[in-house]
Design an enzyme around this catalytic site. Structure first.
Site, short mmCIF file in Angstrom:
data_model
loop_
_atom_site.label_atom_id
_atom_site.label_comp_id
_atom_site.label_asym_id
_atom_site.label_seq_id
_atom_site.Cartn_x
_atom_site.Cartn_y
_atom_site.Cartn_z
N GLU A 1 -0.72 8.02 0.13
CA GLU A 1 -0.49 6.94 1.10
C GLU A 1 0.98 6.97 1.50
O GLU A 1 1.73 7.85 1.09
CB GLU A 1 -0.86 5.58 0.50
N ASP B 1 7.03 -2.07 0.78
CA ASP B 1 6.67 -1.14 1.85
C ASP B 1 7.65 -1.22 3.02
O ASP B 1 7.25 -1.39 4.19
CB ASP B 1 5.26 -1.46 2.38
O1 FUB Z 1 1.36 -3.06 0.08
C1 FUB Z 1 0.02 -2.66 0.01
C2 FUB Z 1 -0.08 -1.19 -0.22
O2 FUB Z 1 0.62 -0.84 -1.40
C3 FUB Z 1 0.54 -0.34 0.83
O3 FUB Z 1 -0.20 -0.28 2.00
C4 FUB Z 1 0.65 0.92 0.08
O4 FUB Z 1 1.45 1.89 0.68
C5 FUB Z 1 1.18 0.46 -1.25
O5 FUB Z 1 2.57 0.32 -1.27
#
Ligand code: FUB
Length: 365
Positions: A266, A59
């Site tokens: 997301e 991320d």
């Molecule tokens: O790293 C945890 C979660 O996985 C992140 O918040 C999302 O975007 C995904 O990459």
């Protein structure tokens, strides 16, 4: 973000395990409990190599501060937490900030910048962070579950881009879900983009009200939208209400849940290019990074296409930054581990066409 059994199947279908040339070895403790391996996949050559290999990172939110690139990643750790549909095994407990003076140059790991035990309201799972500079202070924004297991977004401050950071005693009032991206507009205003469905809990929030029974949408229903809030001058509070962001197709129609190769899941990221706002995001269960453009930080944004094809691993999460006249995409995959939740950050150049569209990046050569 979620980890159904199909993740393992997808990973088996598309992963490979080239670790030569990465330098050093990644953390291996407790790896044995992780069920996903990359053993049977056909080998493909990766476009880029991991930026660091002594820890797992994911991320990546990249920013340029004082002429240097700083990367604010999640710090993936094999804690032994069993895998489930809520992503409980993404059980991260601190942040390390990385920096480099050029793309391709040495990468510095500045050590622990913030530990979950020093966040008074935190329960578990420090997920994807971001950072900003204002008021002569560096702000680290982070999602973490509170002690009732509900995700909110917190803020911590420091005097250096790499931290250490000191967390506020409470989450940002009115904040929820995951994946904050803090964007500074040309007029100096800051906006936070955020949200993530499935394990990120965005489906539990309607009209900024919490419902623990909030459900995911059915195929024909309008897809859940990402959120934006302006930050006030303190950088620690929202200035007004959290708003939904409309992402529409070329005919102005909102996506439905069955458009899951295009709809928001997301990893919202905002950048500006030639005066236009570019909102990029992950489609989650279809693993694309898409983008949409608009003329206001609040949208609406018109869908333009895929900017990064699915990477090795289930999650796909990006940031985009300009450095010395070139544009770069930071992203992650699971090259080092072959495991969904033990990822490594990477970078590659991002190019625009003359009409402002982004050239699609294939994470394999
Ligand atoms: O790293 C945890 C979660 O996985 C992140 O918040 C999302 O975007 C995904 O990459």
């Amino acid at each position: 973000m979620q980890t159904k059994t199909k993740y393992a199947l997808i990973l088996l279908a598309c992963s490979s395990s080239f670790i030569t040339g990465c330098g050093g070895s990644a953390e291996t403790k407790n790896d044995a409990e992780d069920s996903v391996t990359a053993a049977t996949a056909p080998k493909k050559e990766y476009l880029s190599q991991p930026l660091v290999s002594h820890i797992y990172t994911a991320d990546p939110s990249a920013h340029v501060f004082n002429g240097r690139i700083y990367i604010y990643p999640s710090h993936d750790t094999a804690t032994g937490t069993p895998e489930n549909d809520n992503g409980d095994h993404f059980n991260m407990m601190d942040y390390h900030i990385l920096s480099m003076d050029s793309v391709g140059g040495n990468v510095t790991d500045h050590g622990v910048a913030l530990d979950i035990k020093n966040i008074p309201w935190a329960g578990r799972q420090l997920w994807a962070p971001d950072a900003a500079f204002a008021n002569n202070t560096y702000y680290l924004y982070f999602p973490v579950k509170d002690k009732q297991d509900v995700f909110h977004i917190g803020v911590a401050t420091g005097s250096k881009p790499e931290g250490p950071f000191v967390a506020e005693k409470e989450p940002i009032k009115g904040s929820y879900s995951i994946d904050p991206c803090v964007f500074k507009d040309d007029d100096g205003a800051f906006y936070m983009y955020f949200g993530g469905i499935w394990g990120g809990q965005l489906q539990r929030w309607d009209n900024n009200k919490y419902d623990s029974a909030g459900k995911l949408k059915q195929a024909g229903e309008q897809a859940i939208l990402p959120r934006v809030a302006k930050l006030d001058k303190s950088m620690k509070q929202y200035d007004g209400q959290v708003k939904e962001i409309k992402i529409v197709d070329k005919d102005g129609r909102l996506f439905t849940e069955k458009d899951n190769d295009k709809r928001f899941f997301e990893a919202a990221w905002m950048h500006k290019y030639n005066g236009k706002y570019y909102l990029s995001y992950s489609t989650g269960d279809t693993h694309n990074i898409c983008y949409a453009t608009g003329t206001s930080p609040y949208g609406p944004f018109t869908y333009q296409g895929v900017l990064l094809k699915p990477v090795d691993g289930w999650t796909n999460h990006q940031s985009i930054v300009e450095f010395n006249g070139k544009w770069y995409l930071f992203y992650h995959d699971v090259q080092l581990s072959g495991k969904t939740h033990l990822r490594n950050v990477k970078v590659t150049e991002l190019k625009y066409n003359d009409d402002g569209s982004i050239q699609t990046i294939d994470p394999y050569k």
